[in-house]
Write a protein that holds these residues in place. Structure first.
Motif, PDB file in Angstrom:
ATOM      1  N   ASP A 349       0.839  -1.209   0.000  1.00 39.14           N
ATOM      2  CA  ASP A 349       0.000   0.000   0.000  1.00 39.14           C
ATOM      3  C   ASP A 349       0.866   1.248   0.000  1.00 39.14           C
ATOM      4  O   ASP A 349       0.510   2.259  -0.606  1.00 39.14           O
ATOM      5  N   TRP A 350       2.000   1.166   0.692  1.00 36.06           N
ATOM      6  CA  TRP A 350       2.903   2.320   0.759  1.00 36.06           C
ATOM      7  C   TRP A 350       3.366   2.729  -0.634  1.00 36.06           C
ATOM      8  O   TRP A 350       3.344   3.903  -0.988  1.00 36.06           O
ATOM      9  N   TYR A 351       3.757   1.752  -1.458  1.00 38.45           N
ATOM     10  CA  TYR A 351       4.258   2.089  -2.795  1.00 38.45           C
ATOM     11  C   TYR A 351       3.138   2.654  -3.672  1.00 38.45           C
ATOM     12  O   TYR A 351       3.339   3.624  -4.408  1.00 38.45           O
ATOM     13  N   LYS A 358       3.494  11.112  -5.791  1.00 41.09           N
ATOM     14  CA  LYS A 358       4.562  11.674  -6.631  1.00 41.09           C
ATOM     15  C   LYS A 358       4.023  12.214  -7.954  1.00 41.09           C
ATOM     16  O   LYS A 358       4.648  13.071  -8.581  1.00 41.09           O
ATOM     17  N   ALA A 359       2.895  11.670  -8.395  1.00 38.98           N
ATOM     18  CA  ALA A 359       2.309  12.112  -9.665  1.00 38.98           C
ATOM     19  C   ALA A 359       1.543  13.430  -9.526  1.00 38.98           C
ATOM     20  O   ALA A 359       1.113  14.006 -10.523  1.00 38.98           O
ATOM     21  N   ASN A 360       1.395  13.947  -8.301  1.00 37.70           N
ATOM     22  CA  ASN A 360       0.660  15.198  -8.076  1.00 37.70           C
ATOM     23  C   ASN A 360       1.469  16.367  -8.639  1.00 37.70           C
ATOM     24  O   ASN A 360       2.607  16.597  -8.229  1.00 37.70           O
ATOM     25  N   PRO A 361       0.905  17.143  -9.586  1.00 34.23           N
ATOM     26  CA  PRO A 361       1.671  18.214 -10.243  1.00 34.23           C
ATOM     27  C   PRO A 361       1.682  19.541  -9.496  1.00 34.23           C
ATOM     28  O   PRO A 361       2.342  20.484  -9.926  1.00 34.23           O
ATOM     29  N   LEU A 362       0.969  19.666  -8.388  1.00 30.07           N
ATOM     30  CA  LEU A 362       0.855  20.964  -7.725  1.00 30.07           C
ATOM     31  C   LEU A 362       2.196  21.437  -7.195  1.00 30.07           C
ATOM     32  O   LEU A 362       2.943  20.672  -6.567  1.00 30.07           O
ATOM     33  N   ALA A 363       2.503  22.683  -7.421  1.00 29.47           N
ATOM     34  CA  ALA A 363       3.756  23.258  -6.944  1.00 29.47           C
ATOM     35  C   ALA A 363       3.781  23.257  -5.425  1.00 29.47           C
ATOM     36  O   ALA A 363       2.796  23.597  -4.772  1.00 29.47           O
ATOM     37  N   GLY A 364       4.901  22.857  -4.872  1.00 22.40           N
ATOM     38  CA  GLY A 364       5.068  22.862  -3.434  1.00 22.40           C
ATOM     39  C   GLY A 364       4.428  21.695  -2.715  1.00 22.40           C
ATOM     40  O   GLY A 364       4.483  21.611  -1.479  1.00 22.40           O
ATOM     41  N   PHE A 365       3.802  20.787  -3.457  1.00 20.88           N
ATOM     42  CA  PHE A 365       3.140  19.645  -2.819  1.00 20.88           C
ATOM     43  C   PHE A 365       4.190  18.696  -2.241  1.00 20.88           C
ATOM     44  O   PHE A 365       5.110  18.269  -2.929  1.00 20.88           O
ATOM     45  N   ASP A 366       4.058  18.367  -0.966  1.00 20.81           N
ATOM     46  CA  ASP A 366       5.021  17.485  -0.284  1.00 20.81           C
ATOM     47  C   ASP A 366       4.522  16.037  -0.389  1.00 20.81           C
ATOM     48  O   ASP A 366       3.751  15.559   0.445  1.00 20.81           O
ATOM     49  N   TRP A 367       4.947  15.338  -1.452  1.00 24.78           N
ATOM     50  CA  TRP A 367       4.438  13.988  -1.704  1.00 24.78           C
ATOM     51  C   TRP A 367       4.900  13.000  -0.625  1.00 24.78           C
ATOM     52  O   TRP A 367       4.184  12.063  -0.293  1.00 24.78           O
ATOM     53  N   LYS A 368       6.099  13.218  -0.081  1.00 24.69           N
ATOM     54  CA  LYS A 368       6.585  12.287   0.947  1.00 24.69           C
ATOM     55  C   LYS A 368       5.723  12.415   2.219  1.00 24.69           C
ATOM     56  O   LYS A 368       5.333  11.405   2.830  1.00 24.69           O
ATOM     57  N   LYS A 369       5.425  13.646   2.617  1.00 26.17           N
ATOM     58  CA  LYS A 369       4.613  13.863   3.813  1.00 26.17           C
ATOM     59  C   LYS A 369       3.213  13.282   3.623  1.00 26.17           C
ATOM     60  O   LYS A 369       2.664  12.640   4.530  1.00 26.17           O
ATOM     61  N   ALA A 370       2.658  13.496   2.434  1.00 31.26           N
ATOM     62  CA  ALA A 370       1.313  12.983   2.166  1.00 31.26           C
ATOM     63  C   ALA A 370       1.281  11.453   2.243  1.00 31.26           C
ATOM     64  O   ALA A 370       0.349  10.862   2.803  1.00 31.26           O
ATOM     65  N   CYS A 371       2.304  10.837   1.691  1.00 31.02           N
ATOM     66  CA  CYS A 371       2.366   9.374   1.718  1.00 31.02           C
ATOM     67  C   CYS A 371       2.575   8.868   3.144  1.00 31.02           C
ATOM     68  O   CYS A 371       1.966   7.876   3.551  1.00 31.02           O
ATOM     69  N   GLN A 372       3.402   9.570   3.911  1.00 33.36           N
ATOM     70  CA  GLN A 372       3.662   9.174   5.297  1.00 33.36           C
ATOM     71  C   GLN A 372       2.382   9.239   6.122  1.00 33.36           C
ATOM     72  O   GLN A 372       2.083   8.324   6.907  1.00 33.36           O
ATOM     73  N   GLU A 373       1.617  10.286   5.932  1.00 30.70           N
ATOM     74  CA  GLU A 373       0.379  10.445   6.690  1.00 30.70           C
ATOM     75  C   GLU A 373      -0.659   9.397   6.293  1.00 30.70           C
ATOM     76  O   GLU A 373      -1.430   8.917   7.123  1.00 30.70           O
ATOM     77  N   THR A 375      -0.085   6.280   4.959  1.00 33.56           N
ATOM     78  CA  THR A 375       0.276   4.865   5.128  1.00 33.56           C
ATOM     79  C   THR A 375       1.151   4.579   6.342  1.00 33.56           C
ATOM     80  O   THR A 375       1.354   3.415   6.700  1.00 33.56           O
ATOM     81  N   GLY A 376       1.707   5.624   6.945  1.00 34.74           N
ATOM     82  CA  GLY A 376       2.641   5.400   8.048  1.00 34.74           C
ATOM     83  C   GLY A 376       4.064   5.139   7.581  1.00 34.74           C
ATOM     84  O   GLY A 376       4.952   4.880   8.400  1.00 34.74           O
ATOM     85  N   GLY A 377       4.265   5.188   6.269  1.00 37.26           N
ATOM     86  CA  GLY A 377       5.610   5.000   5.727  1.00 37.26           C
ATOM     87  C   GLY A 377       5.925   3.545   5.415  1.00 37.26           C
ATOM     88  O   GLY A 377       5.113   2.652   5.653  1.00 37.26           O
ATOM     89  N   PRO A 378       7.086   3.300   4.864  1.00 34.54           N
ATOM     90  CA  PRO A 378       7.466   1.921   4.497  1.00 34.54           C
ATOM     91  C   PRO A 378       7.640   1.041   5.718  1.00 34.54           C
ATOM     92  O   PRO A 378       8.096   1.489   6.767  1.00 34.54           O
ATOM     93  N   ARG A 379       7.272  -0.212   5.590  1.00 36.38           N
ATOM     94  CA  ARG A 379       7.408  -1.166   6.682  1.00 36.38           C
ATOM     95  C   ARG A 379       8.801  -1.779   6.692  1.00 36.38           C
ATOM     96  O   ARG A 379       9.457  -1.876   5.653  1.00 36.38           O
ATOM     97  N   PRO A 380       9.268  -2.233   7.857  1.00 39.99           N
ATOM     98  CA  PRO A 380      10.586  -2.891   7.926  1.00 39.99           C
ATOM     99  C   PRO A 380      10.622  -4.156   7.073  1.00 39.99           C
ATOM    100  O   PRO A 380       9.593  -4.789   6.814  1.00 39.99           O
ATOM    101  N   LEU A 381      11.806  -4.525   6.650  1.00 33.63           N
ATOM    102  CA  LEU A 381      11.993  -5.733   5.849  1.00 33.63           C
ATOM    103  C   LEU A 381      11.964  -6.977   6.725  1.00 33.63           C
ATOM    104  O   LEU A 381      12.456  -6.962   7.853  1.00 33.63           O
ATOM    105  N   PRO A 382      11.449  -8.093   6.202  1.00 32.39           N
ATOM    106  CA  PRO A 382      11.566  -9.368   6.931  1.00 32.39           C
ATOM    107  C   PRO A 382      13.036  -9.768   7.039  1.00 32.39           C
ATOM    108  O   PRO A 382      13.837  -9.439   6.157  1.00 32.39           O
ATOM    109  N   PRO A 383      13.433 -10.473   8.092  1.00 29.94           N
ATOM    110  CA  PRO A 383      14.840 -10.870   8.257  1.00 29.94           C
ATOM    111  C   PRO A 383      15.394 -11.634   7.068  1.00 29.94           C
ATOM    112  O   PRO A 383      16.560 -11.463   6.702  1.00 29.94           O
TER     113      PRO A 383
END
Length: 863
Positions: A349-351, A358-373, A375-383
């Protein structure tokens, strides 16, 4: 994690940049920068991810240094032309090799900004590092040291009318020094799964309007200077020539550039840009060739360059490694680069949210912050993903560093897996190579424990992870897998997944041995001469088939029976035959009761008439080489009487069957069609196929069975008879690397190598195979030592162990020893053999006394 610099003691280093993966320090005592790669990673422009990959930073450093030093060598480009100028897979290289850019590289190598490796104090080469104790460098950082280049960063401008940000690079440039060319130069040799170019093509193909679809596909192809048909071949396709594209280098998010945009941003002339494109193509082909030597396929990657402002010369910059390349293990589809991590996240879901943001064209749009909010960000990798990725980076490093052109005299380390007579013989022969420093044998036996250049390792042949760990820690160059059971575990696949060079097929390819039903289907589909057969999937159907056809007299277990799954119906009388069938099926029922994970399947075959011989054929994935023949003696007692065993002795070569006519028939009717079948099926078989043949009275070489490893005791006879000029290490390594074409196969085929007659006899317990010997002391007389020193005798150990307290050699079950003797004829070899056996003693010792007698008679008749 890669060790970080100790800032308290390194006051001469200034941190000037800290990214997700790389830190850059300025060495104030020298006009240079130091690149320090961390164990962190970043995917999809996200920045630092939650996990680290142990030793990733160190491996990136070593690989980067390797390619800088490799490309600086003009000889490498000369060799590349020799290897590839007539290659039908590379028709486009004719113009490249004839060009001025390639000619310049062949004279002085590729200029770079690389100055060497550094520990923060002194500078050294990769060869210097390889000659040192590398454990010294596990606790302190190693840097890539480079000439400093000016970085002219772009200025961001927000265009409110279209609500997007554009970037402008400062005009003009300094008069001297190095300047970073602000382009990522992407090369594409093909379109693997996950390629951004493949995604662009798929998006166009998804358009409903056919006219627009054709127009956009044509425009894309024209922009890439390639035929549009090549773009529509799908994932895995390779292009007729390398494609070079440009992306921005210093902007927050990569974007694709037209060649005109690239020219404006780069600040170099159109002529220099054309040369940069040509350099990218040549370096891409060089990388492809280098990785192909280890069975790895390069699809795409990127380079960065700097400009020498005083001379206008273009230099290779930054570094090269799996973070910048898309590598796939040939025929396995295994990703050997950072792409393996990208693939792990692509279904998350994160990806999916990241791609939308990232596809949002608006100037100044913080795509990383939007994704973090969201999905909670990327999950840790399995061992297991962390471990597999660690193995990928480490495996690629070892592949490269163990083939360093700067150290052609480096001696190699081999791991022989197994502990029988076959493994002793292979290890003994490989240890004779001047290129081999040591052969480790896991677990080995009493003979390998005392052999020169051999060392036992207390690891069971079935302990896959322990063997993988050992091969990494001891920097093993070649692993040779002996036992069938080790192949069945997938050991070869696991080792190749971390970049190791392995002699032995993967689990699926070794199915030729452990599945008799599969082997018979291969024989039939490949058109090989073999016995008629039927399959039974339960006891009832087996009884029905055997009752219906008295010609079915051979019963084979389909599964991992470890050489004990073949039964022959001896009785002709119907009543006796029924009783014998019941006894055999009872044994088979017992087998399946103990091996509940194996499905019931029997191969029922007609009994073939003739004489049995063994053929060893090496396959390297695309080529093959036939070794001298051998003949086993399966029956326990003289005159071929008694129960079948694993083998009581062998002779090699076989006088009666060592004729050019028979060799030709075996090659044309068995080896070539089998090789063609493997290729057609996409089976990358790298190892030996031991083919049991029944030579019919009319000379037809009927195939009885396949083994996916060397046979025992035929291997002992074969290794003893191979002349000293045959370097077994080089031969098996060539097979593992897919490079059999470097050997004179005709010399093997025509028997001009000077292979000696060898007779081998196994020493066993008197009640073998029903009973074996364990714990009895083995004593050799003085005659044994004399004959071994003369080179006419060798004793290979199978069921022996060395008592660590008393240092006595003891029996340890099964076949105990294989005594091998060579001579100018079967008779002279046989005389040496049996004279030596009289000097071997252990309680209950027994052996056949007729090994080689038949060959002596045949030799006399043929003479």
């Amino acid at each position: 994690m890669s060790p970080s610099p100790d800032r308290s003691s390194k006051t001469d280093l200034d941190l000037i940049y800290e990214g997700s993966v790389k830190r850059i320090y300025r060495d104030t005592t020298a006009d240079a920068l130091l690149f320090h790669f961390t164990d962190d990673y970043s995917v999809f422009d996200w920045g630092k991810m939650p996990d680290t990959i142990p030793d990733k930073g160190l491996n990136l450093t070593l690989m980067g240094a390797y390619f800088f030093e490799l490309f600086a060598d003009a000889g490498y480009f000369k060799d590349l032309k020799t290897r590839r100028q007539s290659d039908p897979e590379w028709p486009f290289t004719k113009d490249i090799f004839a060009g001025e850019t390639f000619a310049a590289l062949s004279k002085r190598g590729m200029p770079t900004h690389y100055l060497g490796l550094s520990d923060g104090v002194k500078t050294f080469s990769l060869a210097d590092l390889a000659g040192q104790n590398q454990s010294e460098h596990q606790s302190k950082p190693i840097y890539i040291k480079v000439r400093e280049a000016l970085v002219q960063r772009p200025t961001a401008h927000v265009l409110s009318s279209v609500e997007r940000t554009v970037y402008f690079y400062p005009p003009g440039k300094p008069a001297s020094g190095l300047r970073l060319i602000p382009l990522e130069v992407v090369f594409r040799l093909g379109m693997p799964e996950g390629s951004s170019l493949l995604k662009r093509v798929e998006d166009i193909q998804a358009l409903s309007d056919a006219k627009e679809r054709d127009s956009r596909m044509t425009a894309l192809a024209d922009g890439l200077c390639i035929d549009s048909e090549q773009l529509q071949k799908g994932a895995g396709a390779f292009f007729s020539r390398p494609i070079v594209e440009f992306y921005t280098k210093l902007e927050p998010q990569d974007r694709h550039l037209s060649q005109q945009e690239a020219l404006l941003i780069s600040g170099i002339t159109a002529e220099a840009l054309d040369k940069l494109i040509e350099l990218a193509r040549i370096l891409a082909l060089s990388l492809y060739d280098r990785f192909a030597q280890n069975g790895n396929v390069l699809y795409d990657g990127k380079f960065e360059f700097v400009e020498d402002l005083a001379t206008g010369e273009i230099l290779l910059a930054d570094s090269i490694g799996p973070d910048e390349l898309r590598l796939i293990k040939e025929h396995e589809g295994l990703h050997l680069s950072k792409e393996s991590l990208r693939l792990h996240y692509r279904d998350s879901d994160w990806y999916r949210e990241l791609a939308r943001a990232k596809a949002n064209p608006l100037a100044g749009f913080d795509w990383k912050k939007a994704c973090q909010e969201a999905t909670g960000g990327p999950r840790p990798l399995p061992p297991e993903v962390i471990q597999a990725t660690k193995d990928i980076y480490a495996g690629l490093t070892r592949d490269l560093m163990h083939k360093m052109p700067q150290r052609p005299d480096r001696v190699m380390r081999v791991l022989q897996v197994g502990g029988g007579g076959r493994e002793h013989a292979l290890a003994f022969k490989m240890a004779q190579s001047a290129k081999v420093e040591k052969v480790y044998v896991a677990p080995g036996n009493g003979g390998t424990a005392t052999e020169s250049k051999l060392q036992n390792v207390s690891i069971n042949a079935l302990d896959v992870e322990a063997l993988v760990d050992f091969s990494q820690k001891e920097h093993i160059d070649l692993i040779v897998i002996g036992p069938e059971t080790a192949l069945f575990t997938g050991l070869a696949d696991r080792l190749r997944a971390i970049g190791k060079t392995v002699f032995g097929p993967g689990k699926d390819a070794s199915k030729l041995e452990w599945s008799k039903a599969y082997a018979k289907r291969v024989m039939r589909e490949a058109g090989l001469p073999t016995a008629a057969f039927a399959l039974a999937h339960d006891r009832k159907s087996a009884l029905a088939l055997l009752d219906a056809d008295p010609a079915l007299r051979v019963i084979k277990l389909d599964g991992l029976a470890q050489g004990k799954g073949v039964f022959i119906l001896e009785c002709i009388d119907d009543e006796e035959r029924q009783r014998e069938i019941a006894q055999i099926l009872d044994q088979i029922d017992d087998f399946y009761a103990k091996n509940k994970d194996q499905a019931y399947c029997l191969v029922l075959e007609e009994m073939l008439q003739g004489e049995e011989i063994s053929v060893f054929c090496l396959f390297d994935g695309k080529d093959h080489l036939l070794l001298p023949q051998a003949q086993d003696h399966k029956r326990r007692y003289d005159q071929d009487k008694g129960p079948n065993t694993g083998g009581m002795g062998a002779v090699s070569p076989t006088s009666k069957f060592e004729t050019q006519e028979l060799k030709s028939r075996i090659s044309e009717q068995v080896i070539k069609p089998l090789s063609a079948y493997l290729t057609e099926q996409g089976i990358d078989y790298r190892g030996v196929i031991f083919i049991g043949l029944m030579i019919a009275p009319d000379g037809t070489p009927n195939v009885l069975e396949f083994n996916a490893r060397f046979g025992d005791p035929e291997t002992q006879a074969l290794m003893m008879g191979l002349p000293a000029k045959v370097d077994l290490y080089e031969l098996l390594q060539a097979v593992a690397e897919g490079r059999l074409d470097r050997f004179d196969k005709d010399a093997f085929a025509q028997g001009t190598l000077g292979h000696k007659y060898t007779v081998a006899c196994c020493l066993v317990h008197q009640d073998y195979p029903a009973k074996s010997s364990d714990g009895q002391e083995i004593i050799f007389g003085t005659r044994i030592n004399v004959l071994q020193e003369q080179g006419s005798l060798k004793i290979f150990h199978s069921g022996t162990r060395l008592d660590q307290d008393t240092k006595k050699l003891l029996t340890a079950g099964g076949r105990i020893l294989t005594v091998c003797a060579t001579g100018d004829s079967p008779q002279s070899a046989r005389e040496i053999l049996y004279a030596a056996i009289k000097d071997c003693h252990f309680k209950g010792m027994a052996y056949r006394k007729d090994i080689g007698l038949k060959q002596i008679a045949e030799k006399t008749v043929n003479a």
